[in-house]
Design a protein around this motif. Structure first.
Motif, PDB file in Angstrom:
ATOM      1  N   LYS A 197       9.467   3.701  -6.435  1.00 24.55           N
ATOM      2  CA  LYS A 197      10.915   3.899  -6.401  1.00 24.55           C
ATOM      3  C   LYS A 197      11.518   3.275  -5.155  1.00 24.55           C
ATOM      4  O   LYS A 197      12.631   2.714  -5.204  1.00 24.55           O
ATOM      5  CB  LYS A 197      11.215   5.401  -6.440  1.00 24.55           C
ATOM      6  CG  LYS A 197      12.696   5.736  -6.474  1.00 24.55           C
ATOM      7  CD  LYS A 197      13.371   5.199  -7.718  1.00 24.55           C
ATOM      8  CE  LYS A 197      14.828   5.619  -7.777  1.00 24.55           C
ATOM      9  NZ  LYS A 197      15.507   5.049  -8.963  1.00 24.55           N
ATOM     10  N   ALA A 198      10.808   3.338  -4.035  1.00 22.60           N
ATOM     11  CA  ALA A 198      11.309   2.731  -2.800  1.00 22.60           C
ATOM     12  C   ALA A 198      11.457   1.221  -2.957  1.00 22.60           C
ATOM     13  O   ALA A 198      12.459   0.637  -2.531  1.00 22.60           O
ATOM     14  CB  ALA A 198      10.370   3.065  -1.641  1.00 22.60           C
ATOM     15  N   ILE A 199      10.469   0.580  -3.579  1.00 24.75           N
ATOM     16  CA  ILE A 199      10.552  -0.860  -3.806  1.00 24.75           C
ATOM     17  C   ILE A 199      11.668  -1.184  -4.791  1.00 24.75           C
ATOM     18  O   ILE A 199      12.379  -2.199  -4.649  1.00 24.75           O
ATOM     19  CB  ILE A 199       9.203  -1.397  -4.308  1.00 24.75           C
ATOM     20  CG1 ILE A 199       8.129  -1.251  -3.217  1.00 24.75           C
ATOM     21  CG2 ILE A 199       9.314  -2.860  -4.726  1.00 24.75           C
ATOM     22  CD1 ILE A 199       8.404  -2.043  -1.967  1.00 24.75           C
ATOM     23  N   LYS A 219       0.828  -1.214   0.000  1.00 28.09           N
ATOM     24  CA  LYS A 219       0.000   0.000   0.000  1.00 28.09           C
ATOM     25  C   LYS A 219       0.859   1.260   0.000  1.00 28.09           C
ATOM     26  O   LYS A 219       0.556   2.259   0.660  1.00 28.09           O
ATOM     27  CB  LYS A 219      -0.955   0.007   1.193  1.00 28.09           C
ATOM     28  CG  LYS A 219      -1.976  -1.117   1.145  1.00 28.09           C
ATOM     29  CD  LYS A 219      -2.959  -1.047   2.293  1.00 28.09           C
ATOM     30  CE  LYS A 219      -3.972  -2.184   2.215  1.00 28.09           C
ATOM     31  NZ  LYS A 219      -4.932  -2.146   3.334  1.00 28.09           N
ATOM     32  N   LEU A 220       1.962   1.190  -0.753  1.00 29.89           N
ATOM     33  CA  LEU A 220       2.782   2.373  -0.974  1.00 29.89           C
ATOM     34  C   LEU A 220       2.195   3.148  -2.138  1.00 29.89           C
ATOM     35  O   LEU A 220       1.782   2.550  -3.130  1.00 29.89           O
ATOM     36  CB  LEU A 220       4.225   1.974  -1.266  1.00 29.89           C
ATOM     37  CG  LEU A 220       4.962   1.321  -0.101  1.00 29.89           C
ATOM     38  CD1 LEU A 220       6.253   0.706  -0.582  1.00 29.89           C
ATOM     39  CD2 LEU A 220       5.234   2.324   0.996  1.00 29.89           C
ATOM     40  N   ARG A 221       2.211   4.472  -2.045  1.00 29.67           N
ATOM     41  CA  ARG A 221       1.486   5.293  -2.999  1.00 29.67           C
ATOM     42  C   ARG A 221       2.413   5.942  -4.005  1.00 29.67           C
ATOM     43  O   ARG A 221       3.476   6.440  -3.660  1.00 29.67           O
ATOM     44  CB  ARG A 221       0.704   6.383  -2.256  1.00 29.67           C
ATOM     45  CG  ARG A 221      -0.367   5.853  -1.343  1.00 29.67           C
ATOM     46  CD  ARG A 221      -1.004   6.973  -0.574  1.00 29.67           C
ATOM     47  NE  ARG A 221      -0.063   7.516   0.406  1.00 29.67           N
ATOM     48  CZ  ARG A 221      -0.299   8.600   1.123  1.00 29.67           C
ATOM     49  NH1 ARG A 221      -1.412   9.267   0.959  1.00 29.67           N
ATOM     50  NH2 ARG A 221       0.578   9.036   1.997  1.00 29.67           N
ATOM     51  N   GLY A 222       1.981   5.943  -5.260  1.00 22.85           N
ATOM     52  CA  GLY A 222       2.600   6.751  -6.293  1.00 22.85           C
ATOM     53  C   GLY A 222       3.993   6.315  -6.694  1.00 22.85           C
ATOM     54  O   GLY A 222       4.476   5.228  -6.376  1.00 22.85           O
ATOM     55  N   GLN A 223       4.646   7.216  -7.417  1.00 18.53           N
ATOM     56  CA  GLN A 223       5.967   6.932  -7.955  1.00 18.53           C
ATOM     57  C   GLN A 223       7.010   6.800  -6.863  1.00 18.53           C
ATOM     58  O   GLN A 223       7.960   6.028  -6.998  1.00 18.53           O
ATOM     59  CB  GLN A 223       6.369   8.048  -8.928  1.00 18.53           C
ATOM     60  CG  GLN A 223       5.494   8.128 -10.164  1.00 18.53           C
ATOM     61  CD  GLN A 223       5.545   6.842 -10.975  1.00 18.53           C
ATOM     62  OE1 GLN A 223       6.579   6.200 -11.070  1.00 18.53           O
ATOM     63  NE2 GLN A 223       4.414   6.466 -11.552  1.00 18.53           N
ATOM     64  N   THR A 232      17.760   7.442  -0.859  1.00 14.22           N
ATOM     65  CA  THR A 232      17.648   6.223  -0.066  1.00 14.22           C
ATOM     66  C   THR A 232      16.922   6.490   1.242  1.00 14.22           C
ATOM     67  O   THR A 232      16.136   5.667   1.719  1.00 14.22           O
ATOM     68  CB  THR A 232      19.039   5.644   0.201  1.00 14.22           C
ATOM     69  OG1 THR A 232      19.732   5.477  -1.039  1.00 14.22           O
ATOM     70  CG2 THR A 232      18.940   4.292   0.884  1.00 14.22           C
ATOM     71  N   GLN A 233      17.166   7.650   1.835  1.00 11.50           N
ATOM     72  CA  GLN A 233      16.457   7.998   3.066  1.00 11.50           C
ATOM     73  C   GLN A 233      14.957   8.111   2.831  1.00 11.50           C
ATOM     74  O   GLN A 233      14.150   7.667   3.662  1.00 11.50           O
ATOM     75  CB  GLN A 233      17.002   9.314   3.618  1.00 11.50           C
ATOM     76  CG  GLN A 233      18.375   9.214   4.238  1.00 11.50           C
ATOM     77  CD  GLN A 233      18.841  10.548   4.799  1.00 11.50           C
ATOM     78  OE1 GLN A 233      18.181  11.568   4.630  1.00 11.50           O
ATOM     79  NE2 GLN A 233      19.992  10.540   5.449  1.00 11.50           N
TER      80      GLN A 233
END
Length: 916
Positions: A343-345, A335-339, A385-386
Motif C-alpha cells: 500500500k505504501a508503494i 524489502k517492504l513487508r506485507g500489504q 499517508t503517514q
C-alpha cells in the motif's frame, strides 16, 4: 476483499441492488439512467462497505443496515407501483419498464410473461435484501456445510456462465435471433439467479477445508466482475436509439472501464471528453453550413487537441493497470513487508503520477523520489499517508542506499521538529494493529536518537518508556501482514497448504499459484537483526539519548524511567530457550543504558549515579544476574562496568561492600581462579573486574577487609604474581596499594611481608620505565610496601641499587614536569613526595643524592604551586569524585624537606670523620 466468499459477495450484492434499482426508477430519459447507474457504481465503490456484521464496528453495521433497509423499501415501492398498474390494464407502462422490455422483440412478448419476469427480479432483490438484514442461522448453516458449499460453488459457476451468455445477448442480439424473431429475453432470470447466489454466498463462513477453495476464489472474482459488468453494460442498449450503434459501443466500453478502474474518475471524464469532441467534429458541417474561411479549421484543431488529450489520459490510466508488476517489484527490492508495504508503494505511485501530470515528467524527476515522498508523507494529515511514509523512511534509513543520501535524510528529519514529533508520537500507538508501524518508528528513532534533544519535544521520555511495557512471547509474531489473530481470515499460504494436503489433483495448480506469488507478492523477510523487540529498541533509543548531557538531565528527573529499566535487569523462571534468549537481549540492552548513565560526566553524572544507588533493587538484580549461569561474558562485563562507575560514590562503595557476594565474585574473576566458564580467562573481563575492585577499595577500609576474607585464593600472593604480567600490572598495583593502605593490621596478622618483600624489587624496576598513571600507582605502592616490610630489608635493597642517581633524576624530572596536575593521575606529585619521605627515612644516605639531584628545588616549586586538583584522589572527566585523605601536600613537602635537610649534615659529618 472481493475474493472472500462472505464479505465479497455481500459488498457486490449491495452495490448490485442499488445499481439495478436505477433501471426500475421512472427517470427523465435513458441517457440519465445510464449515467446515474455508472456514477452510482463509482460512488458506492468509495464508501468502503464491509460485510460480515460480526467482524465490523457498530458504525459500519449501522451504515450497512441503513443502505439495505433503504434499497428494500425502494424495491417494495417500485414493485407495488408496477403491480398496481399491471392489474389495471395488464400492460406494463413504458415509463417505468426496464430496458430489457423495450427491445425489438416486445411485440412477441405477452404482458403476463413480462410481469412475471419483472416480478421475479424485483422479488429476488427484496428477498436478497431481507437475507442480508436478518442473516438467518438456519440458511447460514446450510450454506456452510460441505454439501451446501459444493452446491453453492456449482451455482456460482452456472451463474457466471449465464452472465456471460446475457452479456453476449446484450452486445450482439442478432446472434440469438431465430429467423426474424428474437428469443425470449432472459435478463431478469439471469439477474435473479446471480442475486440469489450472491445472497446465499454472503451467509457462508470462511473455510480452508478443500482444494476447491483456490479455484472457488477465482470463480468468486469472475462472478463479481461479471455481475457488475452485466448491470452496467446495459447502458449501451439504452443509448442505441439515441446515439447509434458506434456510440453505443463506446458507451459500453465506458462502462467496462468504469468497472475495471472503479477508483479512477479520470477515465469516465476522459472518455466523455473524447465522445463529445468527436460528436462536435461530426456535426460541424451542419452547424456551420457557410462558415468563415478559418473558423471551421480552427474549431476542428481545438476538438482534435481535446480528443488527443482525452486519449492520452485514457492510455495513461490503462497503462496504470500494468504498473502493478513494477510496483510489486519495487516492494520486493525495497524489502517492504506485507500489504502495508504494498500500500505504501501504491500511494507513492499515485503521488508520483499526480506530480508528473501537474508539473510534467522532466520537471518532476527530482520530486518523485521515494525519499522525498517519505519525508512529505510524515507531515501529512492523513493517517494512511503517514503510515506509508514511516514504512518507506524506515526502509530507506536501514538499507544501503548511499551514505551521503542517508546522512542528508537524517539531517532533514532532525531539523524538522514536526516530522520528528510525528515519528515520536507513533511510538505511543498501543493498538495491536499498528504494531509494525510502531516497530518501524522505533527503529527510525533509534537511528536518529543520538542527535535528538528531549527538551525540544515534550513527552518524549514517556512515549519511549511505553515501549518498555510491551510484552512478547515466543509464539507471538510481528510479520508484515499482521499475522492471524483469533477469528481473522486465513492467509493464502495456509489455504494453499490445506489444499495440497487434502487433494493431490490440485497440487499442480496450487504450486503454480504459489510460484507466481513468490515472484510478485511474497516479500523477502528482513534480516534477523532488524526483527528487534520494542523493549530492546526502546532501550537503544534511551541509551543513544543519554549521550547528550542535556538529555541526561531530563532522564535524571524521570525517576520512574530509571526504576523501570532497573526492573528489567533480572531473569524470569522460564525453561523455553527462545524466551531465555529474549530475556538476555532485554537484560543486555538494560545494562547498556544503565552503564551509559553511570558513565555520564560532569555534575549531572554525579546526580545520576546517586539516583541509581538510591534504587533498592539495582544491586540485588546485578547480583542475581552475576550469579546466573545463563549470563554471558558480555553481560558480566556490562555489570562490572556499572559497578566500577558506581563505586566512585562513597555511599555506593559502602552498599556494594555489604554485598559480599559481588565483591567475592569480582575477586574470583580478576584472579582467574575457580572459574567454570571462559569468562574467568577473558583478559578484558579480568581487567574490568580489577578496575572495579580498585575503585571499591579506594578510601574504603571495610571493602579491603572484605577482599581479604575471600576464600579460594591467597590475595597478596596472587596480586604479587600479577605484577609480573604487563597487562595486569596497573590494576593489580592499584588494588594492592589500597589494601596495604587500609588493612595494615590485617596484613601483619596474616604475615604477608615475604610476598611484599619479593614484590618490592619488581616495583622499583618498573618505576624506571613507567609513565603517567602507571608511574603514579607504582610509586604509591612503594610507599605502602615500605610501611609493611622490615626496615633492614628496605635499607639493603636501596643500598644495593646501582642506579640510585637515575632513580632520583626520574623522581625530580617527574615533579618538575607535573607543575600542572593531570586529572588522570592527580596524585603524582603527592606520591613522589611520600616516596622521598620513605626513602630518606629508611636510607638516610639518599639525602645527599636527592640534594645533588635538585630535589630541594623541585620540592620548593611544589610548595609554592599547590593545586585544587591534588585535593582529589580520583577524577571522572573534569570532576573530582573522591577526595584525598591524610595530610595535605604542603605538609608532606615540609616533612620531606626537613628529613633531607636533617639527614644530609649527618652524612657529611660521618664522611669527614672517616677521612680523618
Amino acid at each position: 476483499m472481493l475474493r472472500r466468499p462472505q464479505e465479497g459477495n455481500e459488498v457486490v450484492l449491495i452495490m448490485g441492488l442499488w445499481i439495478d434499482l436505477v433501471i426500475w426508477l421512472p427517470v427523465v430519459g435513458p441517457m440519465f439512467d445510464g449515467i446515474l447507474q455508472v456514477a452510482l457504481l463509482i460512488v458506492m465503490s468509495k464508501m468502503q462497505l464491509r460485510g460480515a456484521s460480526q467482524q465490523t464496528s457498530r458504525s459500519q453495521r449501522c451504515r450497512r443496515l441503513l443502505l439495505l433497509w433503504a434499497v428494500l423499501i425502494a424495491y417494495i415501492i417500485v414493485y407495488a407501483l408496477k403491480l398496481s398498474r399491471a392489474m389495471d390494464d395488464l400492460e406494463v407502462p413504458m415509463l417505468i419498464m426496464p430496458f430489457r422490455a423495450r427491445t425489438d422483440y416486445e411485440k412477441y412478448s405477452t404482458p403476463e410473461f413480462e410481469l412475471a419476469s419483472a416480478s421475479t427480479e424485483l422479488l429476488t432483490m427484496v428477498v436478497a435484501a431481507l437475507l442480508l438484514i436478518s442473516r438467518p442461522r438456519i440458511i447460514a448453516h446450510l450454506t456452510s456445510i460441505s454439501l451446501g458449499r459444493s452446491l453453492l460453488s456449482l451455482a456460482k459457476l452456472v451463474s457466471a456462465i449465464s452472465l456471460v451468455f446475457g452479456s453476449m445477448l446484450l452486445v450482439w442480439p442478432k446472434a440469438f435471433e431465430v429467423g426474424d424473431h428474437q428469443v425470449v429475453d432472459p435478463n431478469s432470470f439471469i439477474i435473479s439467479l446471480a442475486t440469489m447466489v450472491l445472497s446465499l454466498g454472503s451467509l457462508q463462513t470462511p473455510t480452508t477445508e478443500n482444494c476447491s477453495l483456490v479455484i472457488g476464489r477465482w470463480i468468486d472474482v469472475t462472478l463479481h466482475m461479471l455481475f457488475l459488468w452485466y448491470l452496467t453494460v446495459g447502458m449501451s442498449m439504452l443509448l442505441d436509439n439515441v446515439w447509434g450503434v458506434q456510440l453505443s459501443l463506446a458507451a459500453s466500453i465506458v462502462s467496462v472501464v468504469a468497472v475495471l478502474l472503479i477508483e479512477n474518475l479520470q477515465i469516465p471524464a476522459a472518455v466523455l471528453q473524447v465522445m463529445l469532441s468527436s460528436s462536435r467534429i461530426h456535426n460541424l458541417q451542419y452547424d456551420y453550413p457557410q462558415p468563415a474561411s478559418n473558423l471551421v479549421p480552427a474549431i476542428e484543431v481545438f476538438y482534435v487537441l481535446a480528443i488527443c488529450q482525452g486519449c492520452f489520459y485514457i492510455t495513461a490510466s490503462i497503462l496504470g493497470l500494468f504498473s502493478f508488476f513494477p510496483r510489486r517489484m519495487l516492494v520486493r527490492q525495497s524489502k517492504l513487508r506485507g500489504q502495508r508495504g504494498a500500500k505504501a508503494i501504491d500511494l507513492y505511485y499515485e503521488s508520483a503520477y499526480s506530480t508528473c501530470m501537474e508539473t510534467g515528467l522532466f520537471a518532476a524527476r527530482k520530486t518523485v523520489s521515494l525519499a522525498s515522498f517519505a519525508e512529505e508523507s510524515l507531515c501529512s494529515s492523513s493517517i494512511e499517508t503517514q503510515l506509508a511514509g514511516v514504512l518507506l523512511l524506515g526502509n530507506l534509513l536501514h538499507e544501503s542506499w548511499g551514505t551521503d543520501s542517508i546522512e542528508e535524510m537524517r539531517s532533514k528529519i532532525i531539523r524538522s521538529n514536526k516530522t520528528l514529533s510525528t515519528l515520536i508520537a507513533m511510538l505511543g500507538w498501543a493498538d495491536e494493529r499498528h504494531r509494525d508501524i510502531r516497530l518501524t518508528s522505533a527503529r527510525i528513532i533509534a537511528n536518529l536518537a543520538d542527535n535528538v534533544t528531549v527538551a525540544d519535544i515534550p513527552g518524549t521520555l514517556k512515549v519511549v518508556c511505553s515501549l518498555l511495557d510491551d510484552e512478547e512471547t515466543s509464539g507471538q509474531t510481528t510479520s508484515g501482514n499482521g499475522g492471524n489473530a483469533a477469528g481473522s481470515q486465513p492467509t493464502d499460504d495456509e489455504e494453499l497448504g490445506h489444499a495440497q494436503d487434502s487433494n493431490g489433483g490440485c497440487i499442480w495448480v496450487c504450486q503454480s499459484w504459489q510460484r507466481m506469488k513468490d515472484k510478485w507478492f511474497i516479500v523477502e523477510k528482513l534480516p534477523l537483526a532488524d526483527q528487534e523487540s520494542l523493549p530492546i529498541l526502546g532501550m537503544v533509543i534511551l541509551e543513544k539519548l543519554a549521550h547528550d548531557i542535556n538529555n541526561c538531565a531530563e532522564i535524571a528527573n524521570a525517576s520512574y524511567l530509571i526504576s523501570k529499566i532497573i526492573g528489567l535487569i533480572s531473569y524470569r523462571d522460564d525453561n523455553e530457550s527462545s524466551n531465555n534468549e529474549q530475556q538476555c537481549l532485554v537484560i543486555c540492552a538494560s545494562l547498556n543504558f544503565v552503564s551509559r548513565l553511570a558513565s555520564t560526566g560532569e555534575n549531572i553524572g554525579v546526580t545520576l549515579r546517586q539516583e541509581l544507588c538510591k534504587n533498592f533493587f539495582l544491586l540485588n538484580n546485578l547480583e542475581c544476574v552475576l550469579e546466573d549461569s545463563r549470563s554471558s561474558p558480555e553481560l558480566m562485563k556490562l555489570m562490572i562496568d556499572i559497578l566500577t562507575k558506581l563505586a566512585l560514590d562513597e555511599d555506593a562503595r559502602k552498599e556494594i561492600g555489604c554485598c559480599k557476594m559481588i565483591v567475592w565474585k569480582l575477586m574470583h574473576v580478576f584472579i582467574g581462579k575457580d572459574g567454570s566458564t571462559n569468562a574467568y580467562n577473558d583478559q578484558s573481563l579480568r581487567m574490568a573486574a580489577g578496575e572495579a575492585l580498585a575503585n571499591l577499595t579506594t578510601e574504603s577500609p571495610a571493602n579491603c577487609l572484605v577482599i581479604l576474607e575471600v576464600t579460594g585464593c591467597e590475595i597478596i600472593k596472587d596480586l604479587k604474581n600479577m605484577l609480573c604480567e604487563d597487562e595486569y600490572i596497573y590494576v593489580a598495583a592499584s588494588l594492592l596499594q589500597n589494601i596495604c593502605a587500609h588493612a595494615k593490621d590485617k596484613l601483619r596478622h596474616q604475615d604477608v611481608s615475604n610476598h611484599l618483600s619479593s614484590a618490592f624489587p619488581m616495583v622499583m624496576e618498573n618505576i624506571m620505565s613507567a609513565e603517567g598513571k602507571h608511574l603514579e600507582v607504582l610509586i604509591g605502592l612503594v610507599s605502602q610496601i615500605c610501611d609493611m616490610i622490615p626496615e633492614s630489608f628496605i635499607h639493603d635493597q636501596l643500598q644495593l641499587r646501582t642506579n640510585r642517581s637515575e632513580l632520583v633524576q626520574k623522581l625530580v624530572g617527574t615533579l618538575n614536569s607535573n607543575r600542572k596536575p593531570n586529572p588522570e593521575y592527580p596524585r603524582m606529585r603527592r606520591v613522589i613526595v611520600e616516596m622521598v619521605i620513605s626513602i630518606v627515612k629508611f636510607c638516610p644516605r639518599y639525602a645527599t643524592i636527592l640534594r645533588e639531584g635538585g630535589m630541594m628545588e623541585a620540592l620548593f616549586k611544589v610548595e609554592m604551586t599547590p593545586s585544587k586538583v591534588e585535593k582529589h584522589r580520583v577524577f571522572f572527566g573534569n570532576i573530582g569524585v573522591i577526595l584525598e585523605s591524610g595530610p595535605s601536600l604542603t605538609a608532606l613537602v615540609a616533612k620531606a624537606k626537613g628529613l633531607i635537610h636533617s639527614a644530609a649534615p649527618t652524612i657529611a659529618l660521618n664522611q669527614t670523620t672517616m677521612l680523618d
